[in-house]
Enzyme design. Sequence first.
Site, short mmCIF file in Angstrom:
data_model
loop_
_atom_site.label_atom_id
_atom_site.label_comp_id
_atom_site.label_asym_id
_atom_site.label_seq_id
_atom_site.Cartn_x
_atom_site.Cartn_y
_atom_site.Cartn_z
N TYR A 1 0.19 -4.73 2.34
CA TYR A 1 -0.95 -5.62 2.64
C TYR A 1 -0.74 -6.98 1.94
CZ TYR A 1 -5.48 -7.84 2.59
OH TYR A 1 -6.49 -8.76 2.73
N ARG B 1 -15.64 -4.62 0.97
CA ARG B 1 -14.18 -4.74 1.14
C ARG B 1 -13.49 -4.00 0.00
NH1 ARG B 1 -13.21 -10.15 3.59
NH2 ARG B 1 -11.92 -10.70 1.82
#
Length: 341
Positions: A142, A199
């Site tokens: 990521y 998140r």
Amino acid sequence: QDWTKLSPTLKRCYQFLVMTSRSFASVIQALDGELRDAICIFYLVLRALDTLEDDMTIPVEEKTALMKELHENLYNPEWKYRRSQEVDKIVLEEFPVISAEFRNLDKSYRDVIQEITKRMADGMCKYLDCADVNSFEDWNEYCHYVAGLVGIGLSRIFSASKLEDEIVGEDEPLSNSMGLFLQKTNIIRDYLADIQEGRKFWPKEAWSKFAKRLEDFQDASNRDEAVRCLNFLITNALHHVPDAIKYLSRLRNQSVFNFCAIPQVMAIGTLAVCYNNPDVFTTVVKLRKGQAVYMMKRAVSLNAAKIIFHDFAAEIAKIAPKNDPTKDKTLQICETILMLT
Ligand SMILES: COc1cccc([C@H]2O[C@H](CC(=O)N[C@@H](CC(=O)O)C(=O)O)C(=O)N(CC(C)(C)C)c3ccc(Cl)cc32)c1OC
């Protein structure tokens, strides 16, 4: 930066830069020669992609298409997006100003910016539908997509300008590490802000050793386990420092060195302030303004940067708690950094 010589559209781009990057804009504007405009535009294109990714009011299917097409719309003079609610939406509403100046860049810079924009968008979309970050490998992947690719693109631009050696642009692992160090530091520091927006960027492989859910670290009753997870992640992030030092040691141009070194020394300073610090779970811990300004002034040579890395590594080693499960690895990576600096 001589503003009188800038075309109206380029002047407007530097206004966007100042609006969207606060303290960092001055460091970009200090870059030598062709690098200044190329990196100003690269920064703004990345900001446009980031603004799309962050905008939760855009349906996922529409957002995915917008992000994946952005690299093509660099060559579409009319393209803009007017339905963003984000704070930096101006870079999407006035994208034609940015793409016009993008098309004025030398082809070598345009090719790098377009390729990185495409690869980053594809990678971001892979993690868009809240595909959580599970393993440390996912975490590295990521961070590669959102930050490592920026380091790789910048390094290629430095070499294309001839202000830095070919090796800077060729050595992708080192450039990738420059991004991973900054992004992991941001993710570690921003635990509370991110969790409050739903998140989750802390890897499950880490937090699952200390809690049932990532959200549990918000409870004061879990504070000790939360801090142990924090120290575990900081120790992982510190492993990118040797690569960062090697990357900085290759730089020859002063303005490029300042541009690269300042975020890295700010990052290790942030990790040192966060280390073993329960405040990470109740506020967003930031370097004191005076300390940040002080470091921006000091990190202007490799030796000066090494001293800053050295001092913060020594500080972390000094406060590593005896009963912290990661302590031995923390002392080990600090020792490695102390030997390099
Ligand atoms: C060789 O690689 C680099 C060399 C120099 C700087 C950066 C890197 O530094 C800033 C520094 C910056 O933007 N600092 C902010 C403070 C903050 O965001 O906390 C600021 O000072 O406003 C940063 O954070 N990111 C964002 C990513 C980490 C996602 C790449 C970033 C975004 C776009 C560009 Cl062109 C560059 C960077 C590099 O990127 C790895």
